[in-house]
Scaffold this motif. Structure first.
Motif, mmCIF file in Angstrom:
data_model
loop_
_atom_site.group_PDB
_atom_site.id
_atom_site.type_symbol
_atom_site.label_atom_id
_atom_site.label_comp_id
_atom_site.label_asym_id
_atom_site.label_seq_id
_atom_site.Cartn_x
_atom_site.Cartn_y
_atom_site.Cartn_z
ATOM 1 N N GLY A 350 -23.876 19.105 -7.533
ATOM 2 C CA GLY A 350 -24.038 19.510 -5.866
ATOM 3 C C GLY A 350 -24.577 18.475 -5.159
ATOM 4 O O GLY A 350 -24.422 18.690 -3.756
ATOM 5 N N ARG A 351 -24.739 17.239 -5.349
ATOM 6 C CA ARG A 351 -25.174 16.223 -4.338
ATOM 7 C C ARG A 351 -24.475 14.935 -4.666
ATOM 8 O O ARG A 351 -24.679 13.952 -3.964
ATOM 9 C CB ARG A 351 -26.729 15.694 -4.911
ATOM 10 N N LEU A 352 -23.171 14.915 -5.315
ATOM 11 C CA LEU A 352 -22.528 13.575 -5.478
ATOM 12 C C LEU A 352 -21.535 13.468 -4.281
ATOM 13 O O LEU A 352 -21.204 14.606 -3.612
ATOM 14 C CB LEU A 352 -21.343 13.917 -6.656
ATOM 15 N N ILE A 353 -21.317 12.322 -3.926
ATOM 16 C CA ILE A 353 -20.697 12.076 -2.572
ATOM 17 C C ILE A 353 -19.113 11.614 -3.224
ATOM 18 O O ILE A 353 -19.048 10.751 -3.886
ATOM 19 C CB ILE A 353 -21.262 10.891 -1.950
ATOM 20 N N ASN A 354 -18.174 12.326 -2.651
ATOM 21 C CA ASN A 354 -16.922 12.050 -2.987
ATOM 22 C C ASN A 354 -16.152 10.800 -2.133
ATOM 23 O O ASN A 354 -16.573 10.946 -1.206
ATOM 24 C CB ASN A 354 -15.963 13.487 -2.953
#
Length: 354
Positions: A350-354
């Motif tokens: 829920g915190r990954l940057i795409n």
């Protein structure tokens, strides 16, 4: 006999009536609980007047992300990170965006009865500390700073990390003249050539100097992070009483900020438009340059792309405390758990940057 049966029947009917009364009351309570509840009023302190730094919060607000989490967020402005932290400690603000190194210093002060304020979300994975110099005055690399006049604004935390950076890079710190100046004259004095370099934030002083007419190719922006400084930067801190009483509200606030950060990354131009609309005479071009620098240098780091936004690497944070200790004498050296609490962060996916 008939009387006994009649009494028994009456007793059974009374019991059923009582049971029905309980069930009906419970159903009524359930319906009331399902009704929309008023949003939780939240006070957020920013440590300075609004600029592109605050794009994640502005986008969370305009995008309805705070509202979706049941929060009604009002922003107030403090006179620096120490003031913003003090507001959170006192409970006059619920959250604040502050320099985490200011929080480390605040927690070191001997203040009995002051709540143990902690950070719950790291927005700036790298601190923006830098020396900003004029190439025309002979400073192109960090090694050139020896023998030069370095302007240091009152309260600037960059100078607390400078001893560690100088030591790591073999700079003779005694050979650098430090001039204590007001923050208000930092850029004017450098642009006028009255000093050779200043300490400050890379995305503030450097961009402000270009706005004052200093050619971009005459500026040397020597970021501490490029010279071995492990310091993290701006983080969200929370009032301990709120964190204990309403942990879901804290989690919701963090989720909204993550969403707002995604929006700012996806469309920086739209984010800057929203920011400038809330500024007093802000320049859209200047703030777009500022946001681009922040995203590139401070938020979207390799560590964030690998591990997601918002958290910290404990080993790195411990090293940063040791580096801070080179320029600040602790009464009692803190550990990571004293400063940062990761329990309110979403899972990594829920915190990954795409």
């Amino acid at each position: 006999m008939r009387a006994r049966r009649t009494n028994a029947l009456r007793s059974m009917l009374a019991s059923l009536a009582g049971l029905c009364g309980v069930v009906c009351f419970g159903a009524g309570a359930s319906l009331a609980a399902d009704e929309p509840r008023p949003p939780l009023a939240i006070q957020l302190s920013l440590d300075r007047p609004i600029d592109a730094t605050d794009a994640p919060f502005v986008m969370a607000a305009t995008g309805g992300l705070f509202t979706a989490e049941g929060l009604a967020v009002t922003i107030n402005f403090a006179s620096g990170s120490p003031d913003a932290i003090a507001r959170v400690a006192a409970g006059t603000s619920d959250f604040a965006l502050v320099d985490i190194n200011a929080l480390v210093r605040f927690r070191d002060k001997d203040k009995q009865g002051v709540p143990p304020v902690k950070a719950v979300f790291m927005l700036f994975n790298k601190a923006p500390y830098a020396i900003i110099a004029r190439k025309s005055r002979g400073v192109r690399a960090l090694s050139d700073i020896e023998g030069k006049n370095l302007g240091v604004a009152e309260g600037d935390l960059s100078i607390r990390l400078w001893p560690a950076v100088a030591k790591q890079n073999g700079i003779k710190i005694a050979s650098v003249k430090q001039s204590n100046i007001s923050a208000a004259v930092r850029e004017p004095m450098l642009s006028a050539g009255q000093i050779d370099a200043v300490t400050g934030f890379s995305y503030l002083s450097a961009i402000n100097l270009k706005d004052r007419g200093v050619p971009a190719d005459d500026l040397a922006v020597l970021k501490f992070a490029d010279y071995g400084c492990d310091a993290y930067g701006f983080a969200i801190v929370v009032n301990p009483a709120l964190a204990a009483a309403k942990p879901e509200a804290v989690k919701g606030f963090v989720r909204a900020v993550i969403g707002g950060t995604h929006l700012a990354i996806k469309d920086p131009a739209a984010a800057v438009t929203e920011v400038v609309n809330r500024m007093d005479g802000g320049s859209r071009e200047l703030e777009l340059e500022r946001l681009s620098a922040i995203l590139r240098d401070n938020i979207l780091t390799g560590e964030v792309r690998r591990n997601g936004i918002g958290g910290i690497d404990v080993a790195r944070f411990e090293r940063s405390i040791d580096q801070l200790a080179e320029g600040f004498k602790f009464q009692k050296r803190p550990v990571t758990a004293d400063i940062f609490d990761d329990q309110f962060l979403p899972p990594v996916n829920g915190r990954l940057i795409n």
